[in-house]
Design a protein around this motif. Structure first.
Motif, mmCIF file in Angstrom:
data_model
loop_
_atom_site.group_PDB
_atom_site.id
_atom_site.type_symbol
_atom_site.label_atom_id
_atom_site.label_comp_id
_atom_site.label_asym_id
_atom_site.label_seq_id
_atom_site.Cartn_x
_atom_site.Cartn_y
_atom_site.Cartn_z
ATOM 1 N N PRO A 1 0.827 -1.205 0.000
ATOM 2 C CA PRO A 1 0.000 0.000 0.000
ATOM 3 C C PRO A 1 0.868 1.265 0.000
ATOM 4 O O PRO A 1 1.779 1.400 0.823
ATOM 5 C CB PRO A 1 -0.805 -0.118 1.293
ATOM 6 N N HIS A 2 0.581 2.166 -0.934
ATOM 7 C CA HIS A 2 1.386 3.375 -1.072
ATOM 8 C C HIS A 2 0.565 4.516 -1.660
ATOM 9 O O HIS A 2 -0.531 4.300 -2.149
ATOM 10 C CB HIS A 2 2.600 3.100 -1.964
ATOM 11 N N ILE A 3 1.144 5.710 -1.571
ATOM 12 C CA ILE A 3 0.554 6.892 -2.185
ATOM 13 C C ILE A 3 1.543 7.444 -3.195
ATOM 14 O O ILE A 3 2.749 7.157 -3.135
ATOM 15 C CB ILE A 3 0.207 7.973 -1.139
ATOM 16 N N HIS A 4 1.036 8.225 -4.128
ATOM 17 C CA HIS A 4 1.855 8.920 -5.122
ATOM 18 C C HIS A 4 1.907 10.381 -4.691
ATOM 19 O O HIS A 4 0.856 10.995 -4.482
ATOM 20 C CB HIS A 4 1.229 8.793 -6.512
ATOM 21 N N VAL A 5 3.110 10.902 -4.527
ATOM 22 C CA VAL A 5 3.291 12.268 -4.052
ATOM 23 C C VAL A 5 4.011 13.089 -5.116
ATOM 24 O O VAL A 5 5.018 12.635 -5.670
ATOM 25 C CB VAL A 5 4.086 12.284 -2.729
ATOM 26 N N GLU A 6 3.499 14.284 -5.379
ATOM 27 C CA GLU A 6 4.123 15.208 -6.337
ATOM 28 C C GLU A 6 4.361 16.543 -5.644
ATOM 29 O O GLU A 6 3.514 17.015 -4.874
ATOM 30 C CB GLU A 6 3.216 15.433 -7.534
ATOM 31 N N TYR A 7 5.527 17.126 -5.929
ATOM 32 C CA TYR A 7 5.850 18.438 -5.387
ATOM 33 C C TYR A 7 6.857 19.126 -6.291
ATOM 34 O O TYR A 7 7.986 18.651 -6.426
ATOM 35 C CB TYR A 7 6.413 18.320 -3.967
ATOM 36 N N GLN A 8 6.474 20.189 -6.935
ATOM 37 C CA GLN A 8 7.338 21.021 -7.769
ATOM 38 C C GLN A 8 8.270 20.206 -8.675
ATOM 39 O O GLN A 8 9.479 20.406 -8.691
ATOM 40 C CB GLN A 8 8.156 21.964 -6.886
ATOM 41 N N LEU B 1 11.927 13.184 -3.179
ATOM 42 C CA LEU B 1 11.282 14.399 -2.708
ATOM 43 C C LEU B 1 12.316 15.209 -1.926
ATOM 44 O O LEU B 1 13.232 14.625 -1.344
ATOM 45 C CB LEU B 1 10.113 14.077 -1.763
ATOM 46 N N PRO B 2 12.168 16.530 -1.899
ATOM 47 C CA PRO B 2 13.047 17.311 -1.029
ATOM 48 C C PRO B 2 12.924 16.813 0.420
ATOM 49 O O PRO B 2 11.849 16.365 0.844
ATOM 50 C CB PRO B 2 12.517 18.739 -1.163
ATOM 51 N N ARG B 3 14.002 16.903 1.176
ATOM 52 C CA ARG B 3 14.050 16.372 2.542
ATOM 53 C C ARG B 3 12.901 16.890 3.415
ATOM 54 O O ARG B 3 12.264 16.105 4.133
ATOM 55 C CB ARG B 3 15.393 16.727 3.176
ATOM 56 N N LYS B 4 12.624 18.181 3.360
ATOM 57 C CA LYS B 4 11.563 18.757 4.196
ATOM 58 C C LYS B 4 10.191 18.209 3.800
ATOM 59 O O LYS B 4 9.366 17.898 4.657
ATOM 60 C CB LYS B 4 11.578 20.279 4.102
ATOM 61 N N VAL B 5 9.943 18.077 2.499
ATOM 62 C CA VAL B 5 8.669 17.535 2.014
ATOM 63 C C VAL B 5 8.536 16.066 2.437
ATOM 64 O O VAL B 5 7.468 15.634 2.881
ATOM 65 C CB VAL B 5 8.545 17.685 0.483
ATOM 66 N N ALA B 6 9.620 15.300 2.334
ATOM 67 C CA ALA B 6 9.595 13.898 2.756
ATOM 68 C C ALA B 6 9.247 13.788 4.242
ATOM 69 O O ALA B 6 8.470 12.908 4.646
ATOM 70 C CB ALA B 6 10.941 13.237 2.463
ATOM 71 N N ALA B 7 9.784 14.680 5.064
ATOM 72 C CA ALA B 7 9.485 14.662 6.499
ATOM 73 C C ALA B 7 8.021 15.005 6.763
ATOM 74 O O ALA B 7 7.366 14.382 7.613
ATOM 75 C CB ALA B 7 10.398 15.637 7.231
ATOM 76 N N ILE B 8 7.492 15.988 6.036
ATOM 77 C CA ILE B 8 6.078 16.366 6.195
ATOM 78 C C ILE B 8 5.179 15.196 5.808
ATOM 79 O O ILE B 8 4.215 14.867 6.510
ATOM 80 C CB ILE B 8 5.752 17.612 5.345
ATOM 81 N N ILE B 9 5.488 14.545 4.696
ATOM 82 C CA ILE B 9 4.680 13.412 4.226
ATOM 83 C C ILE B 9 4.761 12.246 5.205
ATOM 84 O O ILE B 9 3.749 11.593 5.491
ATOM 85 C CB ILE B 9 5.123 12.976 2.805
ATOM 86 N N LYS B 10 5.935 11.977 5.739
ATOM 87 C CA LYS B 10 6.085 10.875 6.695
ATOM 88 C C LYS B 10 5.191 11.105 7.914
ATOM 89 O O LYS B 10 4.459 10.218 8.337
ATOM 90 C CB LYS B 10 7.538 10.732 7.125
ATOM 91 N N GLU B 11 5.231 12.313 8.460
ATOM 92 C CA GLU B 11 4.390 12.628 9.617
ATOM 93 C C GLU B 11 2.914 12.577 9.251
ATOM 94 O O GLU B 11 2.085 12.058 10.007
ATOM 95 C CB GLU B 11 4.747 14.007 10.171
ATOM 96 N N TRP B 12 2.565 13.088 8.071
ATOM 97 C CA TRP B 12 1.175 13.081 7.616
ATOM 98 C C TRP B 12 0.657 11.644 7.492
ATOM 99 O O TRP B 12 -0.473 11.348 7.887
ATOM 100 C CB TRP B 12 1.073 13.835 6.294
ATOM 101 N N CYS B 13 1.489 10.755 6.967
ATOM 102 C CA CYS B 13 1.096 9.338 6.847
ATOM 103 C C CYS B 13 0.828 8.729 8.226
ATOM 104 O O CYS B 13 -0.121 7.965 8.396
ATOM 105 C CB CYS B 13 2.183 8.532 6.139
#
Length: 88
Positions: free
Chosen positions: A22-29, A47-59
């Motif tokens: 199970p996974h999501i598709h993430v797009e950013y700039q 993904l940029p490091r900051k975006v990856a951290a935001i997505i990890k917490e969001w998940c």
């Protein structure tokens, strides 16, 4: 591909009848990545490091909603929107 959430310019989508795990598709700039729902880790792409951290917490925060959407997607049912990290 249905959009689950959009926040901070990050677009989170999920395909119907997609391959496991199970996974999501993430797009950013211009960056694109597949992110494991259970761990929040990038399994493909970048993904940029900051975006990856935001997505990890969001998940982690939305684990049950993401898993429920994954099951709906496997049954070709409509997916539900999930609140973004910016609370929109």
């Amino acid at each position: 591909m249905p959009t689950l959430s959009i926040f901070f310019g990050i677009i989170v989508r999920m395909w119907h009848d997609d391959h496991p795990p199970p996974h999501i598709h993430v797009e950013y700039q211009g960056f694109e990545a597949l992110v494991n729902i259970a761990t929040g880790q990038i399994s493909e792409g970048d993904l940029p490091r900051k975006v990856a951290a935001i997505i990890k917490e969001w998940c982690q925060v939305h684990q049950s909603e993401l898993q429920a959407n994954w099951l709906r997607a496997q049954r070709f049912e409509p997916l539900e929107r999930i609140q973004g990290a910016d609370r929109d």
